[in-house]
Scaffold this motif. Structure first.
Motif, PDB file in Angstrom:
ATOM      1  N   LEU A 120       0.827  -1.202   0.000  1.00 10.50           N
ATOM      2  CA  LEU A 120       0.000   0.000   0.000  1.00 10.50           C
ATOM      3  C   LEU A 120       0.865   1.256   0.000  1.00 10.50           C
ATOM      4  N   LEU A 121       1.909   1.276   0.816  1.00  7.64           N
ATOM      5  CA  LEU A 121       2.783   2.449   0.880  1.00  7.64           C
ATOM      6  C   LEU A 121       3.533   2.645  -0.437  1.00  7.64           C
ATOM      7  N   SER A 122       3.921   1.561  -1.075  1.00  6.94           N
ATOM      8  CA  SER A 122       4.573   1.668  -2.378  1.00  6.94           C
ATOM      9  C   SER A 122       3.646   2.331  -3.397  1.00  6.94           C
ATOM     10  N   ASP A 123       2.384   1.921  -3.374  1.00  8.83           N
ATOM     11  CA  ASP A 123       1.408   2.502  -4.300  1.00  8.83           C
ATOM     12  C   ASP A 123       1.123   3.972  -3.983  1.00  8.83           C
ATOM     13  N   LEU A 124       1.384   4.365  -2.726  1.00  8.29           N
ATOM     14  CA  LEU A 124       1.200   5.764  -2.318  1.00  8.29           C
ATOM     15  C   LEU A 124       2.463   6.603  -2.536  1.00  8.29           C
ATOM     16  N   GLY A 125       3.511   5.986  -3.082  1.00  7.22           N
ATOM     17  CA  GLY A 125       4.754   6.718  -3.317  1.00  7.22           C
ATOM     18  C   GLY A 125       5.740   6.640  -2.178  1.00  7.22           C
ATOM     19  N   ASN A 126       5.575   5.643  -1.292  1.00  2.39           N
ATOM     20  CA  ASN A 126       6.481   5.431  -0.147  1.00  2.39           C
ATOM     21  C   ASN A 126       6.669   6.689   0.708  1.00  2.39           C
ATOM     22  N   PRO A 127       5.579   7.229   1.247  1.00  5.79           N
ATOM     23  CA  PRO A 127       5.691   8.425   2.080  1.00  5.79           C
ATOM     24  C   PRO A 127       6.524   8.206   3.337  1.00  5.79           C
ATOM     25  N   GLN A 128       6.586   6.966   3.825  1.00  7.51           N
ATOM     26  CA  GLN A 128       7.356   6.683   5.049  1.00  7.51           C
ATOM     27  C   GLN A 128       8.839   6.996   4.877  1.00  7.51           C
TER      28      GLN A 128
END
Length: 414
Positions: free
Chosen positions: A30-38
């Motif tokens: 999910l974070l990858s699909d969001l552009g890795n905001p973490q």
């Protein structure tokens, strides 16, 4: 409740059916699909059985005082989801949280639906990245190794506050099992601050630290002298109640010292003032209710119950306990830690959750502490509090969910 609050509840409710899942695959996808905001958020990562919330509160207050735009992520919330995601101590606005959740939802693969905690955690990463926080203090949700927050390889500091037997149904039956899970937040060559742990847990954590080459400190609790806490050359006032805060504040200071070594500009005044300004609702909190001063604490496991009892003993007053507990908690050990002869116990259900039966708890409590002055069952927390009112000290505890429901209803009545 605002329209946005209702929308937030409804959106997150759709993911509740997926329960609790310990694992990182869904979060990382999910974070990858969001552009890795973490990857855009420098963090301090905080794990532990008890005390991690207050350590996060100290850290975020100190960093805010030092002038940094500071995110803080904690769980569970007491009243609103917004409480979990704060910047400089202020919860995210409901409209902003809803819009952020919609962005997260738009990237969810229906074939691999995340859990509710994974969704709100992804929203936290996205919001902090969009708001360009300087640093975020991130509390582990459950365990550590497979927790949805454990998706950053380079924390500025990792903190393990405490380890005791809790959530054993998911983390393992022994202290060693639980320690192994919590030690999973440690990262190779990155600093670690470790609290006072049972020997069995410390052995596990120490092996992990050695294997990873983590620079590490094991702070001693601050000393209380003349009403002031002392840690090295620092002298400060503790706003949170209980001797355990000498331990928790010392861990926060040690984490700040690691940041200083990494050239973060945090003065002694920022530490002292930040600690003094710290608030942490529902944890050894004094509260005015119907003209009486009651003590509220979310103590729900044996270690937190021991800390609460130590504070209660310092007050030297008869106690009226108003308590509710979840089915998953160690009821007998909590009662052993809290109850003493001549105490009074008023048992209530925890609404909206898997509550232990108050009548069954009453039977158990009387077996464990037959010298109780009173042991009665009431249909809700307000009936219990009403019955407990006297010149004695009333303590509301046993579950953060019970505390949250109390605060929610108090707010709704205003």
């Amino acid at each position: 409740m605002t329209d946005f609050s209702k929308k937030i509840d409804a959106l997150l409710q759709t993911y509740e059916r997926f329960g609790v899942h310990l694992g990182l695959e869904a979060s990382l996808k999910l974070l990858s699909d969001l552009g890795n905001p973490q990857k855009q958020v420098p963090i301090i990562h905080v794990a532990g059985s008890n005390g991690k919330g207050s350590v996060c509160a100290y850290l975020s207050s100190i960093l805010t005082e030092a002038g940094y735009k500071t995110g803080r992520y904690t769980s569970p919330h007491l009243i609103d989801w917004n409480e979990r995601i704060c910047i400089n101590g202020q919860p995210i606005a409901s409209a902003a949280l809803y819009q952020t959740l919609l962005k997260v939802q738009s990237q969810i693969d229906p074939e691999h639906s995340p859990t509710q905690f994974e969704v709100i955690t992804a929203a936290m990463w996205l919001y902090f990245a969009e708001q360009q926080v300087d640093i975020a203090v991130i509390e582990v949700g459950l365990g550590g190794r497979l927790d949805a927050t454990n998706v950053v390889d380079n924390p500025l500091v990792s903190v393990i506050v405490s380890i005791s037997r809790e959530h054993w149904q998911r983390l393992g039956f022994t202290i060693s099992n639980i320690a192994q899970e919590k030690a999973g937040i440690l990262k190779a060559n990155h600093p670690a601050v470790i609290g006072q742990l049972p020997d069995e847990a410390k052995a596990v954590v120490d092996r992990q630290i050695a294997a990873l080459g983590c620079p590490v400190v094991y702070p001693q609790p601050s000393q209380l002298i003349g009403g002031w806490a002392h840690q090295g050359s620092l002298k400060y006032q503790l706003p949170l109640q209980g001797e355990i805060q000498l331990h928790n504040s010392a861990l926060a200071i040690a984490a700040i010292q690691f940041l200083r070594q990494q050239n973060w500009n945090i003065s002694d005044d920022a530490i002292v003032n930040g600690i003094a300004n710290t608030t942490w609702a529902g944890r050894m909190q004094w509260y005015e209710w119907q003209g009486n001063r009651i003590l509220i604490d979310g103590a729900h496991n044996p270690a937190s119950a021991i800390a609460l009892r130590q504070f209660i003993d310092s007050l030297n007053r008869p106690i009226h306990w108003v308590m509710g507990m979840l089915t998953t908690k160690d009821h007998a050990d909590v009662f052993r830690a809290l109850l003493r002869s001549q105490d009074s116990l008023y048992l209530v259900p925890v609404p909206g959750h898997s509550s232990a039966d108050p009548s069954e708890l009453a039977t158990l409590a009387k077996e464990i502490c037959p010298g109780l002055q009173t042991c009665q069952v009431y249909p809700d927390v307000f009936a219990g509090l009403q019955a407990a009112q006297s010149e004695n000290l009333t303590v509301l505890c046993g579950s953060l969910y019970l505390i949250g429901d109390f605060f929610q209803q108090q707010r709704d009545r205003i």
